[in-house]
Design a protein around this motif. Structure first.
Motif, mmCIF file in Angstrom:
data_model
loop_
_atom_site.group_PDB
_atom_site.id
_atom_site.type_symbol
_atom_site.label_atom_id
_atom_site.label_comp_id
_atom_site.label_asym_id
_atom_site.label_seq_id
_atom_site.Cartn_x
_atom_site.Cartn_y
_atom_site.Cartn_z
ATOM 1 N N LYS A 100 1.794 -6.236 2.347
ATOM 2 C CA LYS A 100 2.697 -5.127 2.659
ATOM 3 C C LYS A 100 3.558 -5.431 3.880
ATOM 4 O O LYS A 100 4.624 -4.839 4.057
ATOM 5 C CB LYS A 100 1.906 -3.845 2.869
ATOM 6 N N HIS B 238 0.970 -6.306 -3.038
ATOM 7 C CA HIS B 238 0.288 -5.184 -2.379
ATOM 8 C C HIS B 238 0.831 -3.877 -2.952
ATOM 9 O O HIS B 238 2.030 -3.719 -3.164
ATOM 10 C CB HIS B 238 0.525 -5.252 -0.865
ATOM 11 N N ASP C 271 1.461 -1.076 -1.716
ATOM 12 C CA ASP C 271 2.444 -0.344 -0.915
ATOM 13 C C ASP C 271 3.860 -0.850 -1.142
ATOM 14 O O ASP C 271 4.825 -0.221 -0.675
ATOM 15 C CB ASP C 271 2.101 -0.455 0.578
ATOM 16 N N LEU C 272 4.027 -1.988 -1.830
ATOM 17 C CA LEU C 272 5.363 -2.537 -2.082
ATOM 18 C C LEU C 272 5.959 -2.063 -3.406
ATOM 19 O O LEU C 272 7.091 -2.434 -3.738
ATOM 20 C CB LEU C 272 5.304 -4.072 -2.095
ATOM 21 N N ASN D 71 9.343 -0.647 -3.200
ATOM 22 C CA ASN D 71 10.256 -1.419 -2.350
ATOM 23 C C ASN D 71 11.393 -1.988 -3.203
ATOM 24 O O ASN D 71 11.164 -2.649 -4.214
ATOM 25 C CB ASN D 71 9.466 -2.545 -1.679
ATOM 26 N N ASP E 19 -5.187 -4.502 -1.276
ATOM 27 C CA ASP E 19 -5.020 -5.055 0.068
ATOM 28 C C ASP E 19 -5.361 -6.533 0.047
ATOM 29 O O ASP E 19 -5.606 -7.112 -1.020
ATOM 30 C CB ASP E 19 -5.900 -4.321 1.078
#
Length: 714
Positions: free
Chosen positions: A518, A549, A551-552, A555, A606
């Motif tokens: 991330k 990850h 969280d991307l 993106n 993660d």
């Protein structure tokens, strides 16, 4: 198909002789598993239109075992205290024949095959009418797809000593099989034994080697026979006599193992199994079945001469090779283009053709890498440690060559150049076994390189093993080859690892991962991911799995990266989470090496999940993290258990030349000896040199051990 076995394509009628050691176990009981496998092979041949005639031994052995049991059951305790007389062989034959033939009938019946029993004696063959009637009967049976099963009728044999007397028209079931092969005009005779074929000496002796093609003029005086069969009459001696008799009368013969489940089928497929006897063998111009062995021995002798040269002399050899390659570049590329055209016409896959092709400038690049190797420190006899063991007793640990290397490689002629140069630098002898798709390329490269080796060393330092030598044969030479390095497909490497006692250095998969943390700089990530996948997708250090990850997922840079991969022609497949997120087709497996413009994409929670994924589905080759967070990167670098682990760099850097090793023989995922890109250090081992002045142990009396480390320089 081996060229010496090309005649099998014309075989229609064959005689198969089964030895007693194949039919029975060591305890005398019938070997049901081996007999079942034999009958299954005969069934397959029968279905394929072959005419199969079986000659079986084993009746005497089976009968002896049964009669011993019967005698035991019917004996009193007092009877058992008396000396036990050997059972009459004729009685054993009469009892055993019934049980043996009954078993064949049951086994064949289960396979929907009909068999018939024919008992003969040598006296029968003295009658011309018998011979004529025999042929007519067998021809009728074969026309009805019935399997004739022959055995000598030992129970009524008129010979004085039917199990030792070698007089008569035939003297055992081996010679009976040879006689029948000629009488019935068979195209091939197969003699099944308890060993793989005819050896130069007793098979149990370490220096004995399998003879693939028997040449009477050469081998008749060279072979040393061991003991006779543990249960039959004559063992290998009898088989060779029968094989020579039949072969030189016009029927080819193969002696091979009856312990393997498919040996007969392999013979008829033209594979180089067992020992072939053929009347034309002397005219084939064979250099001998032990060609690879001789090459390995010669390579070792030449390597010892190479090691005795000065460092400057060895350096000059490498420079001469580099110059010779450049001088012959046009010829080398012409031969390579012929190989490439042939593979394209044959429909080979693009990754293989890509690895085969020597592009413009490749030869010059390889020549320069050889020059760079020549400028490296001389590794031979380098002192690694010096220790004072006791006063005046100095121990040195030195580097030395491994010995003789066998490199098995597919479609990579450039690998031949790299490996040959590393072998010379490290003082090793070398055997090269390339794929048939690169035959012309390998031949011209081998010629150019060996012609540059001076006579004081000998061009046999590097041997190119011809296609006639099968890989399984080479892998048995553990007494003359010290290390095998396979470079090729997963299947090739796995097969080699499973088929030899020689140490193997290499990897079977190159499933390289790139993990986008991330904290990744996405502009950097785009450069690295694109390079890792599209720079050279056919190599083992190309990215095969992209881990992202979670969280991307939203993106924009990530979406742009995936779009750019697709626009470059990369087919994207997803793991369970990525398929759901991006709509990708599901990957064939999370443990998958594409070797082309394709890769797997998966989402992880993660860095720890990424590490677990790599350990579960990776191949311990090369794995990379892209992250700005140094602490996260350090976790990845310290915990990923692969041969090479990178931070913010393309997996394509995992290469011997790029690591400064000059060149590499391959990349190893082994944990013993060498790991990662293997350069010259991986081709060396160590030895101990002890220098004293008359010291003796004498129970360690009076010896004061100091074990003091000394500087390397004298």
């Amino acid at each position: 198909m081996d060229q010496t076995r090309a005649f099998v394509k014309d075989v229609k009628r064959l005689v198969i002789k089964v030895g007693t050691a194949v039919v029975t176990r060591t305890d005398g009981r019938l070997a049901l598993g081996r007999l079942g496998a034999l009958c299954e092979q005969v069934k397959e041949l029968n279905v394929c239109g072959f005419e199969v005639i079986l000659v079986t031994s084993g009746a005497v052995g089976v009968g002896r075992q049964r009669l011993r049991y019967r005698r035991l059951v019917n004996s009193s305790f007092a009877d058992l205290q008396k000396p036990q007389l050997e059972l009459d062989g004729k009685a054993c034959a009469a009892v055993g024949q019934n049980g043996l033939m009954a078993l064949y009938d049951v086994l064949f019946s289960q396979l929907d095959v009909t068999s018939s029993e024919l008992l003969v004696t040598d006296n029968d063959f003295k009658d011309p009418d018998f011979r004529m009637q025999l042929c007519q009967t067998v021809n009728t049976l074969l026309s009805l797809k019935v399997i004739p099963v022959f055995n000598e009728n030992d129970a009524i044999s008129t010979r004085r000593a039917p199990y030792e007397d070698s007089s008569g028209i035939f003297w055992d079931n081996d010679s009976l099989a040879a006689l029948l092969a000629l009488e019935l005009k068979a195209d091939l005779l197969i003699l099944l034994s308890d060993v793989e074929g005819l050896y130069s000496g007793p098979p149990s002796e370490p220096n004995s080697r399998l003879i693939h093609t028997y040449v009477k003029e050469r081998h008749d005086s060279e072979i040393t026979f061991g003991d006779k069969s543990r249960v039959g009459r004559g063992g290998m001696t009898a088989k060779v006599k029968a094989a020579v008799y039949a072969a030189y009368a016009g029927t080819p013969v193969v002696i091979t193992s009856g312990f393997t489940t498919d040996s007969i089928l392999k013979v008829l497929q033209g594979e180089r199994v067992g020992t072939l006897f053929h009347q034309d063998a002397a005219n084939w111009g064979l250099q001998g079945e032990d060609t690879a062995r001789d090459m390995a021995i010669s390579a070792r002798e030449c390597s010892r001469r190479l090691q005795s040269l000065s460092s400057d002399a060895r350096k000059k050899i490498m420079m001469d090779i580099a110059n010779a390659l450049e001088a012959n570049e046009k010829l080398i590329r012409t031969e390579n283009e012929v190989d490439v055209a042939a593979t394209q016409q044959a429909g080979y896959e693009k990754p293989l053709i890509s690895r085969l092709t020597l592009k413009a400038g490749k030869i010059s690049s390889l020549a320069n890498s050889i020059r760079a190797l020549a400028d490296m420190e001389d590794p031979i006899s380098r002192v690694l440690e010096r220790t004072e063991v006791a006063d005046g007793l100095i121990l040195e640990k030195t580097a030395c060559p491994l010995g003789v290397l066998l490199i098995v490689f597919e479609s990579r002629p450039d690998a031949l150049i790299q490996i040959a140069s590393l072998a010379i630098l490290s003082g090793n002898g070398l055997l090269l076994k390339g794929g048939k798709e690169a035959m012309r390329s390998n031949a011209i490269l081998h010629k150019v390189i060996t012609e540059a080796i001076p006579a004081v060393v000998g061009e046999k330092l590097i041997g190119l093993v011809t296609p006639r030598e099968e890989i399984p044969d080479l892998l048995k030479l553990d007494d003359v080859i010290d290390l095998v390095i396979p470079r090729g497909s997963n299947k090739l490497v796995t097969q080699i690892k499973e088929s030899t006692k020689i140490p193997v250095l290499g990897h079977s998969d190159g499933i390289c991962h790139v993990y986008l943390d991330k904290s990744a700089d996405m502009e950097m990530a785009s450069r690295i991911v694109l390079d890792a996948k599209i720079d050279y997708p056919a190599t083992c250090n190309a990215m095969e799995t992209l881990l992202i990850h979670r969280d991307l997922l939203n993106n924009e840079w990530l979406n742009d990266l995936l779009v750019e991969l697709k626009s470059e022609g990369v087919a994207l497949f997803g793991g369970p989470r990525a398929s759901q997120e991006f709509g990708f087709s599901e990957a064939p497996s999370l443990h998958h090496e594409y070797n082309k413009m394709a890769c797997t994409v998966e989402v992880v929670d993660d860095v720890h999940a990424a590490i677990n994924h790599i350990h579960q589905y990776g191949s311990a080759h090369t794995d990379c993290i892209i992250a700005k967070d140094i602490a996260t990167a350090e976790i990845f670098l310290s915990q990923v258990d692969s041969a090479a682990v990178f931070h913010n760099a393309s997996t394509r850097f995992c290469d011997g030349a790029r690591f400064g090793l000059g060149a590499e023989v391959g990349i190893s995922t082994s944990r013993i000896h060498a790991r990662g890109p293997v350069g010259v250090e991986g081709l060396l081992t160590t030895r101990w040199i002890l220098k004293g002045s008359g010291q003796v142990v004498n129970g360690d009396e009076g010896v004061v051990y100091t074990h003091r480390k000394l500087p390397l320089a004298n």
